[in-house]
Design a protein around this motif. Structure first.
Motif, short mmCIF file in Angstrom:
data_model
loop_
_atom_site.label_atom_id
_atom_site.label_comp_id
_atom_site.label_asym_id
_atom_site.label_seq_id
_atom_site.Cartn_x
_atom_site.Cartn_y
_atom_site.Cartn_z
N SER A 1 35.08 41.56 29.92
CA SER A 1 34.03 40.61 30.32
C SER A 1 32.65 41.17 30.01
N ILE B 1 37.48 43.79 33.48
CA ILE B 1 36.03 43.96 33.69
C ILE B 1 35.37 44.45 32.39
N ILE C 1 32.69 36.62 39.00
CA ILE C 1 33.70 37.68 39.05
C ILE C 1 35.00 37.16 39.65
N TYR D 1 28.92 44.05 36.31
CA TYR D 1 30.25 43.47 36.50
C TYR D 1 31.15 44.39 37.33
N THR D 2 30.99 45.70 37.16
CA THR D 2 31.85 46.63 37.91
C THR D 2 31.50 46.63 39.39
N VAL E 1 32.93 51.44 32.88
CA VAL E 1 33.66 50.61 33.86
C VAL E 1 34.69 51.46 34.61
N ALA F 1 32.85 43.49 40.83
CA ALA F 1 34.32 43.54 40.94
C ALA F 1 34.74 44.42 42.11
#
Length: 508
Positions: free
Chosen positions: A231, A228, A280, A99-100, A194, A103
Protein backbone atom coordinates in the motif's frame (compact mmCIF):
# COMPACT_ATOMS: atom_id res chain seq x y z
CA UNK A 1 16.37 -0.65 22.20
CA UNK A 2 16.87 -0.33 18.43
CA UNK A 3 15.05 -2.63 16.02
CA UNK A 4 16.84 -3.41 12.75
CA UNK A 5 15.02 -5.06 9.83
CA UNK A 6 16.29 -5.77 6.33
CA UNK A 7 14.65 -6.60 3.01
CA UNK A 8 16.26 -7.89 -0.21
CA UNK A 9 16.46 -6.44 -3.71
CA UNK A 10 15.14 -8.42 -6.67
CA UNK A 11 15.79 -9.68 -10.18
CA UNK A 12 12.71 -10.42 -12.32
CA UNK A 13 13.94 -13.30 -14.42
CA UNK A 14 10.74 -14.03 -16.35
CA UNK A 15 7.42 -12.20 -16.63
CA UNK A 16 8.54 -8.76 -17.82
CA UNK A 17 5.42 -6.79 -18.90
CA UNK A 18 3.18 -9.88 -18.67
CA UNK A 19 3.28 -9.77 -14.86
CA UNK A 20 1.30 -6.50 -14.97
CA UNK A 21 -1.83 -8.48 -15.85
CA UNK A 22 -3.40 -11.38 -13.99
CA UNK A 23 -3.12 -14.38 -14.27
CA UNK A 24 0.35 -14.13 -15.85
CA UNK A 25 3.15 -15.28 -13.55
CA UNK A 26 6.74 -14.14 -13.18
CA UNK A 27 9.79 -15.70 -11.56
CA UNK A 28 11.43 -13.20 -9.24
CA UNK A 29 14.68 -13.93 -7.41
CA UNK A 30 15.54 -12.09 -4.20
CA UNK A 31 19.19 -11.13 -3.71
CA UNK A 32 21.88 -10.77 -1.08
CA UNK A 33 21.73 -6.97 -1.64
CA UNK A 34 19.60 -5.72 1.25
CA UNK A 35 18.08 -2.48 2.49
CA UNK A 36 18.19 -1.87 6.25
CA UNK A 37 15.94 0.21 8.50
CA UNK A 38 17.05 1.03 12.04
CA UNK A 39 14.28 2.28 14.37
CA UNK A 40 14.84 3.60 17.88
CA UNK A 41 13.30 6.25 20.18
CA UNK A 42 14.31 9.89 19.73
CA UNK A 43 13.97 10.44 23.50
CA UNK A 44 14.67 7.88 26.20
CA UNK A 45 12.19 9.45 28.63
CA UNK A 46 8.67 10.72 28.10
CA UNK A 47 8.15 14.34 29.23
CA UNK A 48 5.65 14.79 32.12
CA UNK A 49 3.40 17.02 30.01
CA UNK A 50 3.44 14.69 26.99
CA UNK A 51 -0.14 13.49 27.66
CA UNK A 52 -1.32 16.82 26.26
CA UNK A 53 0.80 16.64 23.11
CA UNK A 54 -0.96 16.60 19.76
CA UNK A 55 2.27 16.02 17.79
CA UNK A 56 5.38 13.92 18.04
CA UNK A 57 8.73 14.10 16.24
CA UNK A 58 10.08 11.81 13.54
CA UNK A 59 13.68 12.00 12.35
CA UNK A 60 14.75 10.27 9.13
CA UNK A 61 18.47 9.87 8.45
CA UNK A 62 19.97 8.66 5.18
CA UNK A 63 23.76 8.60 5.76
CA UNK A 64 24.55 7.65 2.13
CA UNK A 65 22.88 10.84 0.92
CA UNK A 66 24.18 12.87 3.91
CA UNK A 67 20.55 13.78 4.60
CA UNK A 68 18.59 14.26 7.79
CA UNK A 69 14.89 15.15 7.59
CA UNK A 70 12.67 16.18 10.52
CA UNK A 71 8.91 15.68 10.61
CA UNK A 72 6.05 16.40 12.99
CA UNK A 73 3.48 13.62 13.18
CA UNK A 74 -0.08 14.40 14.23
CA UNK A 75 -1.21 11.97 16.93
CA UNK A 76 -4.81 12.57 15.82
CA UNK A 77 -4.79 11.99 12.07
CA UNK A 78 -1.35 10.22 11.95
CA UNK A 79 -0.15 12.40 9.07
CA UNK A 80 3.45 13.58 8.74
CA UNK A 81 4.41 17.17 8.16
CA UNK A 82 7.96 17.84 6.96
CA UNK A 83 9.72 20.64 8.84
CA UNK A 84 13.02 20.35 6.91
CA UNK A 85 13.78 21.60 3.41
CA UNK A 86 11.49 19.97 0.84
CA UNK A 87 14.48 18.64 -1.19
CA UNK A 88 15.32 16.11 1.50
CA UNK A 89 11.94 14.37 1.47
CA UNK A 90 11.52 10.63 0.85
CA UNK A 91 7.90 9.83 -0.14
CA UNK A 92 8.44 6.05 0.23
CA UNK A 93 9.52 6.33 3.87
CA UNK A 94 6.86 8.97 4.60
CA UNK A 95 4.05 6.72 3.36
CA UNK A 96 5.62 3.68 5.08
CA UNK A 97 5.59 5.53 8.45
CA UNK A 98 2.01 6.81 8.09
CA UNK A 99 0.54 3.50 6.93
CA UNK A 100 2.47 1.46 9.50
CA UNK A 101 1.42 3.62 12.48
CA UNK A 102 -2.21 3.47 11.26
CA UNK A 103 -1.98 -0.33 10.83
CA UNK A 104 -0.50 -0.75 14.32
CA UNK A 105 -3.38 1.31 15.78
CA UNK A 106 -5.92 -0.78 13.86
CA UNK A 107 -4.52 -4.21 14.80
CA UNK A 108 -3.42 -3.76 18.43
CA UNK A 109 -5.79 -4.11 21.43
CA UNK A 110 -6.23 -1.34 24.03
CA UNK A 111 -3.28 -2.29 26.28
CA UNK A 112 -0.95 -2.54 23.33
CA UNK A 113 -2.34 0.69 21.90
CA UNK A 114 -1.24 2.43 25.11
CA UNK A 115 2.23 0.93 24.54
CA UNK A 116 2.14 2.23 20.95
CA UNK A 117 1.11 5.70 22.17
CA UNK A 118 4.07 5.78 24.61
CA UNK A 119 6.42 4.69 21.81
CA UNK A 120 5.12 7.52 19.61
CA UNK A 121 5.51 10.10 22.39
CA UNK A 122 9.20 9.17 22.61
CA UNK A 123 9.54 10.17 18.95
CA UNK A 124 10.87 7.98 16.14
CA UNK A 125 14.48 7.94 14.98
CA UNK A 126 14.69 6.08 11.65
CA UNK A 127 17.92 5.41 9.72
CA UNK A 128 17.91 3.82 6.24
CA UNK A 129 20.89 2.14 4.60
CA UNK A 130 21.14 0.39 1.23
CA UNK A 131 23.88 -2.06 0.23
CA UNK A 132 26.26 -0.69 -2.40
CA UNK A 133 24.80 -3.13 -4.97
CA UNK A 134 21.64 -1.00 -5.30
CA UNK A 135 23.68 1.85 -6.75
CA UNK A 136 25.98 2.19 -9.73
CA UNK A 137 29.61 3.03 -8.96
CA UNK A 138 30.72 2.42 -12.52
CA UNK A 139 31.35 6.12 -13.30
CA UNK A 140 33.19 6.48 -9.99
CA UNK A 141 35.46 3.50 -10.83
CA UNK A 142 36.12 4.66 -14.41
CA UNK A 143 36.85 8.24 -13.34
CA UNK A 144 39.64 6.90 -11.11
CA UNK A 145 41.11 4.76 -13.88
CA UNK A 146 40.44 1.54 -11.95
CA UNK A 147 39.64 -1.77 -13.66
CA UNK A 148 35.97 -2.81 -14.01
CA UNK A 149 36.23 -5.84 -11.73
CA UNK A 150 34.18 -7.18 -8.80
CA UNK A 151 37.32 -6.85 -6.61
CA UNK A 152 37.25 -3.07 -7.06
CA UNK A 153 33.55 -3.01 -6.11
CA UNK A 154 34.24 -5.21 -3.08
CA UNK A 155 36.95 -2.79 -1.93
CA UNK A 156 34.46 0.10 -1.62
CA UNK A 157 33.55 0.83 2.01
CA UNK A 158 30.17 -0.67 3.01
CA UNK A 159 27.25 1.77 2.54
CA UNK A 160 29.43 4.15 0.52
CA UNK A 161 28.11 7.64 -0.08
CA UNK A 162 26.04 7.64 -3.27
CA UNK A 163 27.61 9.54 -6.13
CA UNK A 164 25.37 11.95 -8.00
CA UNK A 165 25.06 12.60 -11.71
CA UNK A 166 25.05 16.34 -11.11
CA UNK A 167 25.64 17.47 -14.68
CA UNK A 168 23.86 16.92 -17.94
CA UNK A 169 25.91 16.27 -21.06
CA UNK A 170 25.51 19.92 -22.09
CA UNK A 171 27.31 20.95 -18.91
CA UNK A 172 24.30 22.53 -17.23
CA UNK A 173 23.48 21.53 -13.69
CA UNK A 174 20.32 19.53 -13.31
CA UNK A 175 18.58 17.95 -10.35
CA UNK A 176 21.02 15.43 -8.83
CA UNK A 177 20.00 11.90 -9.65
CA UNK A 178 21.19 8.72 -8.01
CA UNK A 179 22.41 6.12 -10.52
CA UNK A 180 20.71 2.82 -9.67
CA UNK A 181 21.25 -0.76 -10.82
CA UNK A 182 17.58 -1.77 -11.07
CA UNK A 183 17.38 -4.06 -8.01
CA UNK A 184 14.20 -2.45 -6.64
CA UNK A 185 15.67 -0.14 -3.99
CA UNK A 186 12.37 1.67 -3.27
CA UNK A 187 10.50 -1.61 -2.65
CA UNK A 188 13.27 -3.01 -0.42
CA UNK A 189 13.55 0.30 1.48
CA UNK A 190 9.77 0.60 2.01
CA UNK A 191 9.53 -3.02 3.16
CA UNK A 192 12.44 -2.72 5.62
CA UNK A 193 10.91 0.43 7.20
CA UNK A 194 7.43 -1.16 7.49
CA UNK A 195 8.87 -4.37 8.99
CA UNK A 196 11.11 -2.55 11.50
CA UNK A 197 8.29 -0.24 12.66
CA UNK A 198 5.63 -2.98 12.96
CA UNK A 199 8.06 -5.04 15.07
CA UNK A 200 9.07 -1.97 17.12
CA UNK A 201 5.40 -1.25 17.92
CA UNK A 202 4.70 -4.89 18.79
CA UNK A 203 2.17 -5.30 15.95
CA UNK A 204 4.18 -8.23 14.53
CA UNK A 205 6.88 -10.48 15.92
CA UNK A 206 9.63 -11.05 13.37
CA UNK A 207 12.02 -12.77 15.81
CA UNK A 208 11.79 -16.07 13.94
CA UNK A 209 12.51 -14.34 10.63
CA UNK A 210 16.23 -13.99 10.21
CA UNK A 211 18.38 -15.11 7.32
CA UNK A 212 19.48 -18.33 9.05
CA UNK A 213 16.12 -19.44 10.42
CA UNK A 214 13.45 -18.22 8.06
CA UNK A 215 10.22 -19.92 9.14
CA UNK A 216 7.41 -19.78 6.62
CA UNK A 217 4.98 -21.74 8.84
CA UNK A 218 3.23 -18.78 10.44
CA UNK A 219 3.04 -16.09 7.81
CA UNK A 220 0.38 -13.89 9.43
CA UNK A 221 3.02 -11.40 10.56
CA UNK A 222 4.68 -11.40 7.14
CA UNK A 223 1.29 -10.98 5.48
CA UNK A 224 0.69 -7.79 7.47
CA UNK A 225 4.15 -6.48 6.50
CA UNK A 226 3.32 -7.32 2.87
CA UNK A 227 -0.08 -5.58 2.76
CA UNK A 228 1.20 -2.39 4.40
CA UNK A 229 4.41 -2.26 2.32
CA UNK A 230 2.44 -2.78 -0.94
CA UNK A 231 0.00 0.00 0.00
CA UNK A 232 2.69 2.50 1.05
CA UNK A 233 4.83 1.71 -2.00
CA UNK A 234 1.95 2.13 -4.48
CA UNK A 235 0.83 5.44 -2.94
CA UNK A 236 4.40 6.78 -2.92
CA UNK A 237 4.81 5.74 -6.58
CA UNK A 238 1.56 7.39 -7.52
CA UNK A 239 0.30 4.24 -9.25
CA UNK A 240 -0.65 0.64 -8.47
CA UNK A 241 2.15 -1.50 -9.88
CA UNK A 242 2.30 -5.29 -10.15
CA UNK A 243 3.88 -5.52 -6.68
CA UNK A 244 6.37 -8.32 -7.48
CA UNK A 245 9.25 -6.25 -6.08
CA UNK A 246 7.56 -5.72 -2.69
CA UNK A 247 6.40 -9.36 -2.55
CA UNK A 248 9.96 -10.64 -3.06
CA UNK A 249 11.26 -8.09 -0.54
CA UNK A 250 8.86 -9.60 2.03
CA UNK A 251 8.83 -13.32 1.18
CA UNK A 252 11.99 -13.89 -0.90
CA UNK A 253 12.40 -15.72 -4.24
CA UNK A 254 9.08 -16.86 -5.68
CA UNK A 255 6.75 -17.42 -8.60
CA UNK A 256 4.37 -14.47 -8.41
CA UNK A 257 0.94 -13.53 -9.79
CA UNK A 258 -0.14 -9.96 -9.07
CA UNK A 259 -3.05 -8.84 -6.84
CA UNK A 260 -6.15 -7.19 -8.32
CA UNK A 261 -5.50 -3.42 -8.38
CA UNK A 262 -9.01 -2.70 -6.96
CA UNK A 263 -7.81 -3.77 -3.49
CA UNK A 264 -6.05 -0.40 -3.27
CA UNK A 265 -8.83 1.79 -4.65
CA UNK A 266 -9.63 3.32 -1.23
CA UNK A 267 -5.94 4.10 -0.67
CA UNK A 268 -5.87 5.97 -3.96
CA UNK A 269 -8.95 7.95 -2.86
CA UNK A 270 -7.18 8.67 0.45
CA UNK A 271 -4.61 10.76 -1.36
CA UNK A 272 -7.54 13.10 -2.00
CA UNK A 273 -8.27 13.53 1.71
CA UNK A 274 -9.91 10.42 3.21
CA UNK A 275 -8.60 9.83 6.79
CA UNK A 276 -5.85 7.20 6.84
CA UNK A 277 -7.55 5.37 9.75
CA UNK A 278 -10.54 4.61 7.48
CA UNK A 279 -8.33 3.61 4.57
CA UNK A 280 -6.28 1.18 6.64
CA UNK A 281 -9.40 -0.78 7.65
CA UNK A 282 -10.33 -1.21 3.97
CA UNK A 283 -6.78 -2.29 3.12
CA UNK A 284 -6.62 -4.83 5.96
CA UNK A 285 -10.06 -6.25 5.11
CA UNK A 286 -9.40 -6.20 1.34
CA UNK A 287 -9.18 -9.31 -0.82
CA UNK A 288 -5.45 -9.63 -1.50
CA UNK A 289 -5.61 -12.25 -4.22
CA UNK A 290 -1.95 -12.35 -5.27
CA UNK A 291 -0.40 -15.81 -5.61
CA UNK A 292 3.08 -16.83 -4.68
CA UNK A 293 4.86 -20.16 -4.78
CA UNK A 294 8.31 -20.75 -3.34
CA UNK A 295 11.01 -20.84 -5.98
CA UNK A 296 14.77 -20.73 -6.12
CA UNK A 297 17.44 -21.68 -8.66
CA UNK A 298 18.34 -25.38 -8.82
CA UNK A 299 21.49 -26.42 -6.89
CA UNK A 300 24.99 -25.53 -8.16
CA UNK A 301 23.65 -22.62 -10.21
CA UNK A 302 24.70 -19.01 -9.68
CA UNK A 303 22.92 -15.79 -10.59
CA UNK A 304 25.29 -13.13 -12.00
CA UNK A 305 24.48 -9.53 -12.87
CA UNK A 306 26.54 -7.26 -15.10
CA UNK A 307 26.41 -3.51 -15.71
CA UNK A 308 27.15 -2.71 -19.37
CA UNK A 309 27.42 1.03 -18.65
CA UNK A 310 25.07 2.24 -21.37
CA UNK A 311 22.94 4.22 -18.88
CA UNK A 312 19.64 3.30 -17.23
CA UNK A 313 16.15 3.01 -18.72
CA UNK A 314 12.86 4.49 -17.55
CA UNK A 315 10.58 1.55 -16.74
CA UNK A 316 7.30 3.59 -16.55
CA UNK A 317 7.77 5.09 -20.04
CA UNK A 318 8.65 1.66 -21.50
CA UNK A 319 5.57 0.10 -19.91
CA UNK A 320 3.48 2.98 -21.32
CA UNK A 321 4.83 2.31 -24.84
CA UNK A 322 3.99 -1.42 -24.60
CA UNK A 323 0.43 -0.64 -23.43
CA UNK A 324 0.00 1.81 -26.32
CA UNK A 325 1.15 -0.90 -28.77
CA UNK A 326 -1.28 -3.42 -27.22
CA UNK A 327 -4.17 -1.02 -27.88
CA UNK A 328 -3.05 -0.20 -31.44
CA UNK A 329 -2.45 -3.84 -32.49
CA UNK A 330 -4.46 -6.13 -30.18
CA UNK A 331 -4.22 -9.21 -32.41
CA UNK A 332 -0.44 -9.18 -32.87
CA UNK A 333 0.24 -8.19 -29.25
CA UNK A 334 -1.98 -10.99 -27.94
CA UNK A 335 -0.15 -13.53 -30.09
CA UNK A 336 3.26 -12.26 -28.84
CA UNK A 337 2.07 -12.40 -25.21
CA UNK A 338 0.80 -15.95 -25.68
CA UNK A 339 4.17 -17.07 -27.05
CA UNK A 340 6.03 -15.22 -24.30
CA UNK A 341 3.81 -16.74 -21.62
CA UNK A 342 4.41 -20.26 -23.01
CA UNK A 343 8.20 -19.69 -23.07
CA UNK A 344 8.12 -18.35 -19.47
CA UNK A 345 6.19 -21.45 -18.34
CA UNK A 346 8.63 -23.73 -20.19
CA UNK A 347 11.62 -22.20 -18.40
CA UNK A 348 9.89 -22.52 -15.04
CA UNK A 349 9.07 -26.18 -15.79
CA UNK A 350 12.69 -27.00 -16.68
CA UNK A 351 13.96 -25.39 -13.47
CA UNK A 352 11.51 -27.54 -11.50
CA UNK A 353 12.65 -30.66 -13.39
CA UNK A 354 16.32 -29.83 -12.66
CA UNK A 355 15.62 -29.34 -8.92
CA UNK A 356 13.78 -32.69 -8.87
CA UNK A 357 16.61 -34.47 -10.74
CA UNK A 358 19.10 -33.05 -8.22
CA UNK A 359 16.97 -34.45 -5.40
CA UNK A 360 16.50 -37.88 -6.96
CA UNK A 361 20.05 -38.55 -8.15
CA UNK A 362 22.49 -36.05 -6.69
CA UNK A 363 25.63 -37.77 -8.00
CA UNK A 364 24.46 -37.80 -11.63
CA UNK A 365 23.22 -34.20 -11.36
CA UNK A 366 26.44 -32.92 -9.75
CA UNK A 367 28.60 -34.75 -12.27
CA UNK A 368 26.72 -33.19 -15.22
CA UNK A 369 26.77 -29.65 -13.79
CA UNK A 370 30.52 -29.83 -13.10
CA UNK A 371 31.20 -31.24 -16.56
CA UNK A 372 29.01 -28.65 -18.33
CA UNK A 373 30.61 -25.83 -16.32
CA UNK A 374 33.83 -26.17 -18.34
CA UNK A 375 32.23 -26.63 -21.78
CA UNK A 376 30.07 -24.65 -24.17
CA UNK A 377 26.46 -25.85 -24.54
CA UNK A 378 26.95 -27.68 -27.85
CA UNK A 379 29.40 -30.06 -26.09
CA UNK A 380 27.16 -30.84 -23.11
CA UNK A 381 25.33 -33.87 -24.47
CA UNK A 382 28.52 -35.68 -25.51
CA UNK A 383 29.78 -35.43 -21.90
CA UNK A 384 26.72 -37.29 -20.53
CA UNK A 385 27.02 -40.99 -19.74
CA UNK A 386 23.84 -42.99 -19.08
CA UNK A 387 20.15 -42.02 -19.02
CA UNK A 388 20.29 -40.19 -15.63
CA UNK A 389 22.94 -37.77 -16.86
CA UNK A 390 21.23 -37.38 -20.23
CA UNK A 391 18.00 -36.37 -18.45
CA UNK A 392 19.88 -33.53 -16.69
CA UNK A 393 21.48 -32.33 -19.95
CA UNK A 394 18.10 -32.47 -21.75
CA UNK A 395 16.57 -30.24 -19.06
CA UNK A 396 19.52 -27.81 -19.25
CA UNK A 397 19.22 -27.54 -23.03
CA UNK A 398 15.43 -27.13 -22.83
CA UNK A 399 15.92 -24.30 -20.31
CA UNK A 400 18.33 -22.60 -22.73
CA UNK A 401 15.87 -23.00 -25.57
CA UNK A 402 13.05 -21.48 -23.46
CA UNK A 403 15.26 -18.49 -22.62
CA UNK A 404 16.10 -17.93 -26.30
CA UNK A 405 12.35 -17.92 -27.08
CA UNK A 406 11.72 -15.44 -24.24
CA UNK A 407 14.44 -13.16 -25.59
CA UNK A 408 13.17 -13.41 -29.16
CA UNK A 409 9.60 -12.49 -28.19
CA UNK A 410 10.76 -9.67 -25.88
CA UNK A 411 12.90 -8.31 -28.73
CA UNK A 412 9.96 -8.43 -31.15
CA UNK A 413 7.72 -6.73 -28.61
CA UNK A 414 10.28 -3.95 -28.16
CA UNK A 415 10.58 -3.40 -31.90
CA UNK A 416 6.79 -3.31 -32.36
CA UNK A 417 6.37 -0.87 -29.43
CA UNK A 418 9.34 1.24 -30.55
CA UNK A 419 11.32 0.80 -27.31
CA UNK A 420 14.68 -0.88 -26.56
CA UNK A 421 13.56 -3.90 -24.48
CA UNK A 422 16.56 -5.86 -25.75
CA UNK A 423 18.65 -3.24 -27.56
CA UNK A 424 21.13 -4.43 -30.21
CA UNK A 425 24.07 -3.76 -27.88
CA UNK A 426 22.46 -6.02 -25.25
CA UNK A 427 21.62 -8.70 -27.87
CA UNK A 428 25.27 -8.90 -28.91
CA UNK A 429 26.40 -9.06 -25.28
CA UNK A 430 23.80 -11.70 -24.30
CA UNK A 431 24.67 -13.88 -27.30
CA UNK A 432 28.37 -13.63 -26.43
CA UNK A 433 27.57 -14.53 -22.80
CA UNK A 434 25.38 -17.52 -23.70
CA UNK A 435 28.22 -18.75 -25.89
CA UNK A 436 30.66 -18.89 -22.95
CA UNK A 437 31.64 -22.11 -21.19
CA UNK A 438 29.38 -22.96 -18.25
CA UNK A 439 26.64 -20.42 -19.02
CA UNK A 440 23.12 -21.85 -18.87
CA UNK A 441 21.29 -18.70 -19.95
CA UNK A 442 21.43 -14.91 -20.07
CA UNK A 443 18.85 -12.16 -20.46
CA UNK A 444 17.70 -8.67 -19.56
CA UNK A 445 15.77 -8.60 -16.27
CA UNK A 446 12.34 -7.06 -15.77
CA UNK A 447 11.33 -4.44 -18.31
CA UNK A 448 14.66 -4.74 -20.13
CA UNK A 449 16.56 -1.77 -21.53
CA UNK A 450 20.12 -0.77 -20.74
CA UNK A 451 20.11 -1.25 -16.93
CA UNK A 452 21.85 -4.59 -16.49
CA UNK A 453 22.04 -8.12 -17.82
CA UNK A 454 21.79 -11.36 -15.87
CA UNK A 455 23.30 -14.78 -16.42
CA UNK A 456 22.78 -18.12 -14.71
CA UNK A 457 26.03 -20.06 -14.57
CA UNK A 458 26.85 -23.67 -13.73
CA UNK A 459 29.24 -24.95 -11.07
CA UNK A 460 32.41 -22.89 -10.62
CA UNK A 461 32.26 -21.11 -13.97
CA UNK A 462 31.18 -17.70 -12.61
CA UNK A 463 34.72 -16.37 -12.03
CA UNK A 464 35.61 -17.01 -15.70
CA UNK A 465 32.42 -15.23 -16.81
CA UNK A 466 33.21 -12.15 -14.70
CA UNK A 467 36.70 -12.00 -16.25
CA UNK A 468 35.23 -12.32 -19.75
CA UNK A 469 32.71 -9.56 -18.93
CA UNK A 470 35.53 -7.24 -17.81
CA UNK A 471 37.20 -7.70 -21.21
CA UNK A 472 33.84 -6.75 -22.82
CA UNK A 473 33.64 -3.58 -20.70
CA UNK A 474 30.91 -5.03 -18.46
CA UNK A 475 31.18 -4.56 -14.69
CA UNK A 476 30.21 -7.82 -12.95
CA UNK A 477 28.27 -6.95 -9.82
CA UNK A 478 28.59 -8.67 -6.44
CA UNK A 479 24.88 -9.58 -6.35
CA UNK A 480 23.87 -13.23 -5.94
CA UNK A 481 20.53 -14.94 -5.35
CA UNK A 482 19.52 -15.25 -1.69
CA UNK A 483 16.03 -16.79 -1.45
CA UNK A 484 15.22 -15.23 1.97
CA UNK A 485 12.83 -12.32 2.36
CA UNK A 486 12.48 -9.79 5.14
CA UNK A 487 14.66 -10.45 8.20
CA UNK A 488 15.16 -9.12 11.69
CA UNK A 489 18.83 -8.27 12.19
CA UNK A 490 20.81 -8.50 15.42
CA UNK A 491 22.35 -5.02 15.22
CA UNK A 492 23.44 -2.06 13.15
CA UNK A 493 24.77 -3.49 9.84
CA UNK A 494 27.51 -0.85 9.72
CA UNK A 495 29.18 -2.36 12.80
CA UNK A 496 29.05 -5.89 11.34
CA UNK A 497 30.30 -4.79 7.94
CA UNK A 498 33.24 -2.91 9.46
CA UNK A 499 34.27 -5.97 11.48
CA UNK A 500 34.16 -8.24 8.43
CA UNK A 501 35.91 -5.62 6.28
CA UNK A 502 38.77 -5.32 8.79
CA UNK A 503 39.21 -9.09 8.95
CA UNK A 504 39.55 -9.25 5.16
CA UNK A 505 42.16 -6.49 4.85
CA UNK A 506 45.53 -7.72 3.55
CA UNK A 507 48.55 -5.66 4.52
CA UNK A 508 51.28 -5.93 1.91
Amino acid sequence: MAVVASAPGKVLMTGGYLILERPNAGIVLSTNARFYAIVKPLREDIEPDSWAWAWTDVKLTSPQLSRETMYKMSLNNLMLQCVSSSESRNPFVEQAVQYTVAAAHATLDKNNNDFLHRKLLQGLDITILGCNDFYSYRNYIEARGLPLTPDVLAALPPFTSITFNAEESNGENCKPEVAKTGLGSSAAMTTSVVAALLHYFGAVNLSSFNKDHHQEKDCVDLDLVHVIAQSAHCIAQGKVGSGFDVSSAVYGSQRYVRFSPEVLSSAQVAVKGLPIQEVIHDILKGKWDHERTKFSLPPLMTLLLGEPGAGGSSTPSMVGAVKKWQKSDPEKSLETWRKLSAANSALETQFKILSKLAEENWDAYKCVINSCSIHRSEKWMERATGPDQEAVVNALLAARDAMLRIRSNMHQMGEAAGIPIEPDSQTWLLDATMDMEGVLLAGVPGAGGFDAIFAVTLGDSSSNITKAWTSLNVLAMLVREDPHGVSLETGDPRAQQITSAISSVHIE
